[in-house]
Design a protein around this motif. Structure first.
Motif, PDB file in Angstrom:
ATOM      1  N   PRO A   1       3.525   7.473  -4.350  1.00 36.37           N
ATOM      2  CA  PRO A   1       3.538   8.215  -5.619  1.00 36.37           C
ATOM      3  C   PRO A   1       2.277   9.059  -5.829  1.00 36.37           C
ATOM      4  O   PRO A   1       2.365  10.192  -6.330  1.00 36.37           O
ATOM      5  CB  PRO A   1       3.656   7.118  -6.680  1.00 36.37           C
ATOM      6  CG  PRO A   1       4.282   5.974  -5.971  1.00 36.37           C
ATOM      7  CD  PRO A   1       3.775   6.051  -4.566  1.00 36.37           C
ATOM      8  N   VAL A   2       1.134   8.541  -5.436  1.00 28.38           N
ATOM      9  CA  VAL A   2      -0.110   9.317  -5.551  1.00 28.38           C
ATOM     10  C   VAL A   2      -0.014  10.561  -4.671  1.00 28.38           C
ATOM     11  O   VAL A   2      -0.371  11.663  -5.086  1.00 28.38           O
ATOM     12  CB  VAL A   2      -1.328   8.449  -5.170  1.00 28.38           C
ATOM     13  CG1 VAL A   2      -2.586   9.290  -5.052  1.00 28.38           C
ATOM     14  CG2 VAL A   2      -1.516   7.325  -6.177  1.00 28.38           C
ATOM     15  N   HIS A   3       0.496  10.394  -3.463  1.00 21.60           N
ATOM     16  CA  HIS A   3       0.635  11.520  -2.535  1.00 21.60           C
ATOM     17  C   HIS A   3       1.599  12.573  -3.092  1.00 21.60           C
ATOM     18  O   HIS A   3       1.326  13.780  -3.022  1.00 21.60           O
ATOM     19  CB  HIS A   3       1.106  11.016  -1.178  1.00 21.60           C
ATOM     20  CG  HIS A   3       1.284  12.091  -0.161  1.00 21.60           C
ATOM     21  ND1 HIS A   3       0.245  12.875   0.282  1.00 21.60           N
ATOM     22  CD2 HIS A   3       2.386  12.524   0.495  1.00 21.60           C
ATOM     23  CE1 HIS A   3       0.697  13.743   1.175  1.00 21.60           C
ATOM     24  NE2 HIS A   3       2.002  13.544   1.316  1.00 21.60           N
ATOM     25  N   VAL A   4       2.734  12.129  -3.641  1.00 20.37           N
ATOM     26  CA  VAL A   4       3.704  13.070  -4.196  1.00 20.37           C
ATOM     27  C   VAL A   4       3.077  13.843  -5.356  1.00 20.37           C
ATOM     28  O   VAL A   4       3.251  15.057  -5.470  1.00 20.37           O
ATOM     29  CB  VAL A   4       4.996  12.349  -4.643  1.00 20.37           C
ATOM     30  CG1 VAL A   4       5.872  13.254  -5.497  1.00 20.37           C
ATOM     31  CG2 VAL A   4       5.767  11.877  -3.435  1.00 20.37           C
TER      32      VAL A   4
ATOM     33  N   LEU B   1      11.983  14.756   1.993  1.00 14.61           N
ATOM     34  CA  LEU B   1      11.837  13.832   3.124  1.00 14.61           C
ATOM     35  C   LEU B   1      11.155  12.531   2.684  1.00 14.61           C
ATOM     36  O   LEU B   1      11.479  11.460   3.188  1.00 14.61           O
ATOM     37  CB  LEU B   1      11.051  14.485   4.256  1.00 14.61           C
ATOM     38  CG  LEU B   1      11.794  15.515   5.089  1.00 14.61           C
ATOM     39  CD1 LEU B   1      10.843  16.240   6.026  1.00 14.61           C
ATOM     40  CD2 LEU B   1      12.921  14.861   5.864  1.00 14.61           C
ATOM     41  N   LEU B   2      10.212  12.643   1.750  1.00 16.82           N
ATOM     42  CA  LEU B   2       9.591  11.433   1.204  1.00 16.82           C
ATOM     43  C   LEU B   2      10.617  10.609   0.439  1.00 16.82           C
ATOM     44  O   LEU B   2      10.623   9.377   0.515  1.00 16.82           O
ATOM     45  CB  LEU B   2       8.423  11.785   0.282  1.00 16.82           C
ATOM     46  CG  LEU B   2       7.113  12.120   0.957  1.00 16.82           C
ATOM     47  CD1 LEU B   2       6.087  12.548  -0.073  1.00 16.82           C
ATOM     48  CD2 LEU B   2       6.594  10.950   1.745  1.00 16.82           C
TER      49      LEU B   2
ATOM     50  N   LEU C   1       0.833  -1.204   0.000  1.00 17.83           N
ATOM     51  CA  LEU C   1       0.000   0.000   0.000  1.00 17.83           C
ATOM     52  C   LEU C   1       0.868   1.255   0.000  1.00 17.83           C
ATOM     53  O   LEU C   1       0.523   2.253  -0.625  1.00 17.83           O
ATOM     54  CB  LEU C   1      -0.945  -0.007   1.198  1.00 17.83           C
ATOM     55  CG  LEU C   1      -2.098  -1.002   1.119  1.00 17.83           C
ATOM     56  CD1 LEU C   1      -2.868  -1.034   2.438  1.00 17.83           C
ATOM     57  CD2 LEU C   1      -3.017  -0.687  -0.030  1.00 17.83           C
ATOM     58  N   LEU C   2       2.006   1.186   0.686  1.00 25.02           N
ATOM     59  CA  LEU C   2       2.932   2.312   0.697  1.00 25.02           C
ATOM     60  C   LEU C   2       3.501   2.557  -0.699  1.00 25.02           C
ATOM     61  O   LEU C   2       3.626   3.703  -1.132  1.00 25.02           O
ATOM     62  CB  LEU C   2       4.062   2.029   1.685  1.00 25.02           C
ATOM     63  CG  LEU C   2       4.955   3.184   2.095  1.00 25.02           C
ATOM     64  CD1 LEU C   2       4.141   4.225   2.855  1.00 25.02           C
ATOM     65  CD2 LEU C   2       6.098   2.681   2.940  1.00 25.02           C
ATOM     66  N   VAL C   3       3.798   1.492  -1.423  1.00 28.02           N
ATOM     67  CA  VAL C   3       4.323   1.605  -2.785  1.00 28.02           C
ATOM     68  C   VAL C   3       3.313   2.302  -3.695  1.00 28.02           C
ATOM     69  O   VAL C   3       3.687   3.072  -4.581  1.00 28.02           O
ATOM     70  CB  VAL C   3       4.698   0.206  -3.338  1.00 28.02           C
ATOM     71  CG1 VAL C   3       4.944   0.238  -4.829  1.00 28.02           C
ATOM     72  CG2 VAL C   3       5.907  -0.342  -2.606  1.00 28.02           C
ATOM     73  N   VAL C   4       2.042   2.062  -3.470  1.00 25.41           N
ATOM     74  CA  VAL C   4       1.000   2.675  -4.296  1.00 25.41           C
ATOM     75  C   VAL C   4       0.662   4.082  -3.798  1.00 25.41           C
ATOM     76  O   VAL C   4       0.516   5.013  -4.594  1.00 25.41           O
ATOM     77  CB  VAL C   4      -0.277   1.792  -4.291  1.00 25.41           C
ATOM     78  CG1 VAL C   4      -1.428   2.494  -4.979  1.00 25.41           C
ATOM     79  CG2 VAL C   4       0.015   0.453  -4.952  1.00 25.41           C
TER      80      VAL C   4
ATOM     81  N   ALA D   1       8.279   6.854   9.455  1.00 27.40           N
ATOM     82  CA  ALA D   1       7.863   7.954  10.332  1.00 27.40           C
ATOM     83  C   ALA D   1       8.192   9.319   9.727  1.00 27.40           C
ATOM     84  O   ALA D   1       7.514  10.309  10.015  1.00 27.40           O
ATOM     85  CB  ALA D   1       8.515   7.812  11.703  1.00 27.40           C
ATOM     86  N   LEU D   2       9.210   9.374   8.860  1.00 24.60           N
ATOM     87  CA  LEU D   2       9.542  10.644   8.197  1.00 24.60           C
ATOM     88  C   LEU D   2       8.384  11.163   7.355  1.00 24.60           C
ATOM     89  O   LEU D   2       8.272  12.371   7.136  1.00 24.60           O
ATOM     90  CB  LEU D   2      10.762  10.467   7.296  1.00 24.60           C
ATOM     91  CG  LEU D   2      12.121  10.390   7.953  1.00 24.60           C
ATOM     92  CD1 LEU D   2      13.190  10.090   6.914  1.00 24.60           C
ATOM     93  CD2 LEU D   2      12.436  11.685   8.679  1.00 24.60           C
ATOM     94  N   ILE D   3       7.551  10.270   6.880  1.00 26.52           N
ATOM     95  CA  ILE D   3       6.421  10.669   6.039  1.00 26.52           C
ATOM     96  C   ILE D   3       5.513  11.644   6.776  1.00 26.52           C
ATOM     97  O   ILE D   3       4.911  12.531   6.168  1.00 26.52           O
ATOM     98  CB  ILE D   3       5.645   9.423   5.562  1.00 26.52           C
ATOM     99  CG1 ILE D   3       6.544   8.568   4.675  1.00 26.52           C
ATOM    100  CG2 ILE D   3       4.367   9.796   4.837  1.00 26.52           C
ATOM    101  CD1 ILE D   3       5.983   7.190   4.377  1.00 26.52           C
ATOM    102  N   LEU D   4       5.440  11.513   8.086  1.00 24.19           N
ATOM    103  CA  LEU D   4       4.580  12.391   8.880  1.00 24.19           C
ATOM    104  C   LEU D   4       5.043  13.842   8.851  1.00 24.19           C
ATOM    105  O   LEU D   4       4.258  14.754   9.140  1.00 24.19           O
ATOM    106  CB  LEU D   4       4.519  11.901  10.330  1.00 24.19           C
ATOM    107  CG  LEU D   4       3.926  10.510  10.537  1.00 24.19           C
ATOM    108  CD1 LEU D   4       4.103  10.079  11.988  1.00 24.19           C
ATOM    109  CD2 LEU D   4       2.464  10.497  10.139  1.00 24.19           C
TER     110      LEU D   4
END
Length: 117
Positions: free
Chosen positions: A24-27, A93-94, A18-21, A80-83
């Motif tokens: 990129p959508v978030h970026v 950071l991402l 789910l993180l892999v998907v 945790a850096l994603i936060l």
């Protein structure tokens, strides 16, 4: 005991995919940039490409249980850096989080496999 180990491994794998998907959508939503999204996708593959061939050889010299424990800890810190990413100027950071999490996964996977006979 074995079913709980299987279940926890399945949940962890699902979360990783789910993180892999999702990243990129978030970026793309954060930056609107296909280039920034492409960089993130490339960074997802880079650790396995560069460190993968040596991970197994290094793990032959290490305690696999300790390597798995440290890899999970590194992956958790990276995720945790994603936060901390709340604006387009922090997208780096991402990138760092993706590199760290995928490097940890590159170490974790061979450590979790049974030794060759």
């Amino acid at each position: 005991m074995q079913s709980s180990l299987w279940t926890s491994g399945s949940v962890s794998s699902l979360g990783s995919w789910l993180l892999v998907v999702a990243l990129p959508v978030h970026v793309f939503q954060l930056t609107g940039s296909p280039t920034a999204t492409g960089i993130l996708l490339a960074l997802e593959a880079l650790p396995a490409l560069l460190a993968g061939p040596w991970a197994g050889a290094l793990l032959d010299r290490w305690n696999p249980a300790r390597a798995m424990w440290l890899a999970d800890l590194a992956a958790a810190g990276s995720v945790a850096l994603i936060l901390l990413v709340d604006s387009p100027d922090r997208v780096w950071l991402l990138y760092l989080a993706v590199l760290g999490e995928n490097l940890a996964t590159t170490v974790f996977r061979p450590a979790g496999r049974p030794p060759a006979r």
